[in-house]
Design an enzyme around this catalytic site. Structure first.
Site, PDB file in Angstrom:
ATOM      1  N   TYR A   1       5.631   6.831   4.944  1.00 19.68           N
ATOM      2  CA  TYR A   1       6.598   7.865   4.597  1.00 19.68           C
ATOM      3  C   TYR A   1       7.233   8.521   5.821  1.00 19.68           C
ATOM      4  CZ  TYR A   1       5.715   6.675  -0.086  1.00 19.68           C
ATOM      5  OH  TYR A   1       5.660   5.945  -1.250  1.00 19.68           O
TER       6      TYR A   1
ATOM      7  N   ALA B   1       0.860  -1.185   0.000  1.00 21.66           N
ATOM      8  CA  ALA B   1       0.000   0.000   0.000  1.00 21.66           C
ATOM      9  C   ALA B   1       0.892   1.230   0.000  1.00 21.66           C
ATOM     10  CB  ALA B   1      -0.885   0.005   1.237  1.00 21.66           C
ATOM     11  N   LYS B   2       0.523   2.203  -0.804  1.00 19.24           N
ATOM     12  CA  LYS B   2       1.257   3.470  -0.770  1.00 19.24           C
ATOM     13  C   LYS B   2       0.510   4.374   0.210  1.00 19.24           C
ATOM     14  CE  LYS B   2       3.087   7.017  -3.923  1.00 19.24           C
ATOM     15  NZ  LYS B   2       4.476   7.087  -3.505  1.00 19.24           N
ATOM     16  N   ALA B   3       0.842   4.198   1.480  1.00 16.79           N
ATOM     17  CA  ALA B   3       0.126   4.889   2.556  1.00 16.79           C
ATOM     18  C   ALA B   3       1.007   5.983   3.140  1.00 16.79           C
ATOM     19  CB  ALA B   3      -0.262   3.897   3.641  1.00 16.79           C
TER      20      ALA B   3
END
Ligand SMILES: Cc1ncc(COP(=O)(O)O)c(C=O)c1O
Length: 314
Positions: free
Chosen positions: A164, A158-160
């Site tokens: 980051y 998942a690019k959550a």
């Protein structure tokens, strides 16, 4: 650098003014990092401004939301159409597109159920992430002292937004130590990826990248690079990469929407190959830019034309 600005942002089906896209400080996302997002580029092409691999980016966005049980009232077609509309409306030419799905202001506490899902699409002009020189000369990077999150902690497919916080640690440490970027290892000590890019090595004529099970994002540029390698007849495999392999291979490069295809000329101040962009990296880079800039036929259907003239011609 001040954040570049455009006129409109798309919010839940409507365009709002850039300065009106505000959220409450007690929105769920602010305390708990509950957002998923994308980074997409629109390029100048002879056919006008075109978005690169829009469907695949929107699909990864929807997949990220699905992993986090976010119910999104838009499908891939809706969000692709809205993105093209946004780029057309703002009329800024080649740009970076940032779709975001977040959990907004509603109930208090960690449980997100009851907080509204807000969908935003923004775009703005943006140049080369690691500098123009980096693309031709290569960049100097380090292996980070920070690992990527372990499997079954924060899902790396998942690019959550929450992921980051880890990326920030990697990048700040690298820059504080005089490097352009850091390469992180997974919790077993195998090469994973950079703070915002996938990593490839070239050894004996073959191109190798870690599988996503090494806590790497399934990058869309990564997929494009692998496809380009197959097109060019360059062997390409997903394979576990021990840290020390980085130092002894012929070439290393990053790829991602932000960095595009950027050669790495040293790792931990150890020269890689000749210490300059390698020949296979250059072949892949040349083919990548020819495809994204529409200079070669779009044989994989990767470009979505926005129907506005290219920046140079405007
Ligand atoms: C952690 C991370 N890895 C890899 C990538 C490259 O992915 P893509 O090529 O889809 O931009 C990105 C950028 O989105 C990223 O943030």
């Amino acid at each position: 650098m001040a954040h570049p600005k455009t006129e409109k942002i798309w919010h839940n089906g409507k365009f709002i003014n850039w300065d009106d896209s505000k959220i409450h400080v007690l929105s769920h996302v602010v305390s708990y990092g509950s957002a998923v997002f994308e980074g997409v580029r629109a390029y100048d092409t002879p056919q006008g401004i075109s978005v690169f691999r829009l469907r695949e980016h929107i699909q990864r966005l929807l997949n990220s939301a699905y992993i986090y049980r976010m119910e999104v009232p838009y499908n891939n077609d809706d969000l692709c159409a809205a993105t093209l509309d946004l780029v057309r409306t703002n009329n800024v030419g080649a740009c970076y597109i940032r779709p975001i799905i977040l959990r907004g202001y509603g109930e208090a506490g960690v449980d997100p159920v009851g907080c509204p899902i807000e969908v935003y699409l923004a775009c703005y002009p943006w140049g080369k992430y690691l500098g123009e020189d980096g693309l031709s000369q290569g960049v100097d990077v380090c292996v980070s002292s920070w690992n990527r999150p372990a499997p079954n902690t924060l899902p790396q497919m998942a690019k959550a937004a929450a992921n980051y916080m880890n990326s920030q640690l990697i990048r700040m440490e690298a820059r504080a130590n005089g490097y352009v970027e850091g390469i992180a290892l997974d919790t077993n000590g195998y090469v994973s990826e950079g703070s915002g890019e996938n990593v490839f090595v070239v050894s004996g004529g073959a191109v190798i990248t870690p599988p996503v099970s090494n806590s790497a994002l399934p990058g869309i540029t990564r997929h494009s690079v692998m496809t380009i390698c197959r097109d060019l007849g360059i062997p390409v495999v997903e394979q576990i990469i021990p840290r020390e392999m980085l130092y002894i291979v012929d070439e290393v490069f990053f790829c991602g929407t932000a960095v595009e295809v950027t050669p790495i000329r040293s790792v931990d101040r150890i020269k890689i190959g000749s210490g300059a962009r390698g020949p296979i990296t250059k072949r892949i880079q040349d083919e990548f830019f020819a495809l994204v800039e529409g200079k070669k036929p779009d044989r994989h259907n990767w470009l979505s034309p926005v129907n506005v003239p290219a920046t140079a011609a405007r």
